[in-house]
Design an enzyme around this catalytic site. Structure first.
Site, PDB file in Angstrom:
ATOM      1  N   SER A   1      69.285  30.055  35.994  1.00 55.80           N
ATOM      2  CA  SER A   1      69.380  29.135  34.851  1.00 55.80           C
ATOM      3  C   SER A   1      68.691  29.783  33.643  1.00 55.80           C
ATOM      4  O   SER A   1      68.041  30.825  33.769  1.00 55.80           O
ATOM      5  CB  SER A   1      68.670  27.826  35.198  1.00 55.80           C
ATOM      6  OG  SER A   1      67.270  28.068  35.318  1.00 55.80           O
TER       7      SER A   1
ATOM      8  N   THR B   1      67.932  22.574  44.802  1.00 53.10           N
ATOM      9  CA  THR B   1      66.882  21.664  45.275  1.00 53.10           C
ATOM     10  C   THR B   1      66.549  21.845  46.762  1.00 53.10           C
ATOM     11  O   THR B   1      65.374  21.844  47.136  1.00 53.10           O
ATOM     12  CB  THR B   1      67.321  20.210  44.991  1.00 53.10           C
ATOM     13  OG1 THR B   1      67.384  20.047  43.568  1.00 53.10           O
ATOM     14  CG2 THR B   1      66.364  19.203  45.575  1.00 53.10           C
TER      15      THR B   1
ATOM     16  N   ASN C   1      76.844  24.429  44.057  1.00 49.83           N
ATOM     17  CA  ASN C   1      75.512  24.785  43.552  1.00 49.83           C
ATOM     18  C   ASN C   1      74.402  24.125  44.361  1.00 49.83           C
ATOM     19  O   ASN C   1      74.372  22.891  44.505  1.00 49.83           O
ATOM     20  CB  ASN C   1      75.378  24.357  42.092  1.00 49.83           C
ATOM     21  CG  ASN C   1      76.151  25.260  41.158  1.00 49.83           C
ATOM     22  OD1 ASN C   1      76.972  26.064  41.592  1.00 49.83           O
ATOM     23  ND2 ASN C   1      75.881  25.137  39.877  1.00 49.83           N
TER      24      ASN C   1
ATOM     25  N   HIS D   1      71.414  16.662  39.233  1.00 54.32           N
ATOM     26  CA  HIS D   1      70.497  17.710  39.667  1.00 54.32           C
ATOM     27  C   HIS D   1      69.225  17.101  40.258  1.00 54.32           C
ATOM     28  O   HIS D   1      68.882  15.958  39.961  1.00 54.32           O
ATOM     29  CB  HIS D   1      70.103  18.590  38.474  1.00 54.32           C
ATOM     30  CG  HIS D   1      71.232  19.433  37.961  1.00 54.32           C
ATOM     31  ND1 HIS D   1      71.526  19.557  36.632  1.00 54.32           N
ATOM     32  CD2 HIS D   1      72.148  20.193  38.617  1.00 54.32           C
ATOM     33  CE1 HIS D   1      72.558  20.372  36.485  1.00 54.32           C
ATOM     34  NE2 HIS D   1      72.969  20.756  37.677  1.00 54.32           N
TER      35      HIS D   1
ATOM     36  N   ASP E   1      73.685  30.227  35.176  1.00 59.81           N
ATOM     37  CA  ASP E   1      73.894  28.806  35.441  1.00 59.81           C
ATOM     38  C   ASP E   1      73.627  28.017  34.143  1.00 59.81           C
ATOM     39  O   ASP E   1      72.633  28.267  33.453  1.00 59.81           O
ATOM     40  CB  ASP E   1      72.901  28.384  36.533  1.00 59.81           C
ATOM     41  CG  ASP E   1      73.178  26.999  37.083  1.00 59.81           C
ATOM     42  OD1 ASP E   1      74.314  26.526  36.977  1.00 59.81           O
ATOM     43  OD2 ASP E   1      72.228  26.403  37.652  1.00 59.81           O
TER      44      ASP E   1
ATOM     45  N   HIS F   1      78.396  20.781  41.150  1.00 63.07           N
ATOM     46  CA  HIS F   1      76.972  20.924  40.802  1.00 63.07           C
ATOM     47  C   HIS F   1      76.186  19.824  41.502  1.00 63.07           C
ATOM     48  O   HIS F   1      76.758  18.893  42.065  1.00 63.07           O
ATOM     49  CB  HIS F   1      76.780  20.815  39.281  1.00 63.07           C
ATOM     50  CG  HIS F   1      77.087  22.083  38.564  1.00 63.07           C
ATOM     51  ND1 HIS F   1      76.143  22.823  37.913  1.00 63.07           N
ATOM     52  CD2 HIS F   1      78.258  22.761  38.421  1.00 63.07           C
ATOM     53  CE1 HIS F   1      76.711  23.893  37.399  1.00 63.07           C
ATOM     54  NE2 HIS F   1      77.997  23.882  37.678  1.00 63.07           N
TER      55      HIS F   1
HETATM   56  P1  13P Z   1      70.791  20.660  43.109  1.00 59.63           P
HETATM   57  O1  13P Z   1      69.655  20.180  42.260  1.00 59.63           O
HETATM   58  O2  13P Z   1      71.487  19.547  43.801  1.00 59.63           O
HETATM   59  O3  13P Z   1      70.389  21.737  44.047  1.00 59.63           O
HETATM   60  O4  13P Z   1      71.894  21.286  42.105  1.00 59.63           O
HETATM   61  C1  13P Z   1      71.736  22.570  41.571  1.00 59.63           C
HETATM   62  C2  13P Z   1      72.717  22.844  40.487  1.00 59.63           C
HETATM   63  O5  13P Z   1      73.690  22.162  40.276  1.00 59.63           O
HETATM   64  C3  13P Z   1      72.432  24.032  39.663  1.00 59.63           C
HETATM   65  O6  13P Z   1      73.347  24.162  38.617  1.00 59.63           O
HETATM   66  O1  G3H Z   2      70.563  23.322  36.702  1.00 63.38           O
HETATM   67  C1  G3H Z   2      69.871  23.062  37.646  1.00 63.38           C
HETATM   68  C2  G3H Z   2      69.237  24.061  38.499  1.00 63.38           C
HETATM   69  O2  G3H Z   2      68.614  23.427  39.578  1.00 63.38           O
HETATM   70  C3  G3H Z   2      68.296  24.958  37.751  1.00 63.38           C
HETATM   71  O3  G3H Z   2      67.179  24.264  37.415  1.00 63.38           O
HETATM   72  O4  G3H Z   2      66.772  24.613  34.984  1.00 63.38           O
HETATM   73  O5  G3H Z   2      64.922  24.014  36.596  1.00 63.38           O
HETATM   74  O6  G3H Z   2      65.931  26.287  36.603  1.00 63.38           O
HETATM   75  P1  G3H Z   2      66.130  24.816  36.322  1.00 63.38           P
HETATM   76 ZN    ZN Z   3      74.126  22.404  37.740  1.00 65.97          ZN
END
Ligand code: 13P
Ligand code: G3H
Ligand code: ZN
Length: 344
Positions: free
Chosen positions: A50, A272, A269, A192, A83, A226
């Site tokens: 990300s 978590t 994706n 998310h 991402d 996602h």
């Molecule tokens: P989760 O938080 O469900 O793992 O989703 C991750 C995600 O979509 C990252 O883009």
């Molecule tokens: O977009 C969601 C992913 O879990 C990435 O999370 O932005 O905390 O790195 P983050």
């Molecule tokens: Zn996402």
């Protein structure tokens, strides 16, 4: 082998009816965990970072860690994906850093928070597709908005609000035609983070029928889910057993993801679940051995816990056993493929 464009992996997955987990990374141990799992299960992999991850890790470290992974695991096709790119600039900087795939998330404005208009989304996504395809790099777009908020990214929609921002299948057709994206992330009620659903989700909150409808209209478009961690109770229990305070919560059941895979979902994706696994493992060490202060003594169990989650998902999504069957394609070769209108 060099890092491969994500499109090559998605095409193979579509031809052979399986899905690929896309795991988020922020450090060396997470990259190692994914590759250890990929080697064990002979899986092709998508590793994604990300904006927050790029900032935390630093692009130079990230790039070299990924090149190390490619060198150490020459038989595993690895795609490196940005991402939730919030702007064409973010996507272009990722491409300069060697990412072989980018997500232009124009479902939100560049602030990563407010839902954007359809026209804005088409405009920024089309720009990224033009620039990325000229370099053989894959592009994922997103239509519709997820619920929740994660590290500054996300509209912070509540469950009910998110229901108003599900992907419209008719608009999805128009979006793909106008942008030329390789893959489309769809909003189906997920969010998310750990707190997705207050009970095991049913079709009114996890609207898998949207995926089925989109796949009927766009049978050749690779769909992306996602917010697709499953948030297993066992992982929450470990955290809570060792002093954590996770509340009761439910994620996206693996069997629903498998249903999605039958209807065109090729990228799933997952971040978590790995965060939960690592946190539980570290808490356990801290609780059982409070005198421990060598980071390796807790980072190794954390990496091992994440490896297990990755193995489980790779097997469940069907990517296990596929690594050796994929003919590696370089970004340079992809440029020629795009110039032939996608014909190999
Ligand atoms: P989760 O938080 O469900 O793992 O989703 C991750 C995600 O979509 C990252 O883009
Ligand atoms: O977009 C969601 C992913 O879990 C990435 O999370 O932005 O905390 O790195 P983050
Ligand atoms: Zn996402």
């Amino acid at each position: 082998m060099p890092l491969v464009p994500m499109r090559a992996l998605l095409d193979h997955a579509a031809e052979n009816n399986y899905g690929l987990a896309a795991f988020n990374v922020n450090d060396m141990e997470q990259i190692q965990a994914i590759l250890m799992a990929a080697e064990e299960t002979e899986s092709p992999v998508i590793v994604q970072a990300s904006r927050g991850a790029r900032e935390y890790t630093n692009d130079a470290y990230l790039r070299h860690l990924m090149l190390a992974a490619a060198e150490l695991y020459p038989k595993i096709p690895i795609a490196m994906h940005q991402d939730h790119g919030n702007s064409p600039e973010t996507c272009m900087s990722a491409i300069e850093q060697g990412f072989t795939s980018v997500m232009m998330d124009g479902s939100l404005n560049a602030d990563g928070k407010t839902p954007a208009t359809f026209d804005y989304n088409v405009d920024v996504t089309r720009k990224v597709v033009n620039a990325a395809h000229a370099k053989g790099v894959t592009v994922e777009g997103e239509l519709g908005c997820l619920g929740g908020i994660e590290d500054g990214h996300g509209a912070g929609l509540t469950g009910a609000e998110a229901m108003k921002h599900l992907t419209n299948p008719v608009q999805a057709e128009e979006f793909v035609a106008k942008t030329g994206v390789d893959a489309l992330a769809v909003a189906i009620g997920t969010s998310h983070g750990a707190y997705k659903f207050t009970k095991k989700p049913t079709g009114d909150v996890l609207v898998m029928s949207v995926i089925e409808e989109i796949h009927k209209r766009l049978p050749n478009c690779h769909l992306v889910m996602h917010g697709s961690s499953s948030v297993p109770k066992e992982l929450l229990d470990i955290i809570n057993k060792y002093g954590g305070q996770m509340k009761e919560t439910y994620g996206v059941p693996v069997e629903e993801i498998q249903r999605g895979i039958k209807h065109g979902v090729r990228k799933i994706n997952v971040d978590t679940d790995n965060r939960l696994a690592m946190t539980g493992a570290i808490r356990k060490v801290f609780a059982e051995k409070p005198g421990e202060f060598d980071p390796r003594k807790y980072l190794d169990p954390a990496r091992e816990a994440m490896r297990k989650v990755c193995v489980d998902r790779m097997v469940a999504f069907g990517q296990a056993g596929q690594a050796g069957k994929i003919k590696p394609v370089t970004c340079k070769e992809m440029v020629a493929i795009y110039s032939r209108g996608g014909k190999k």
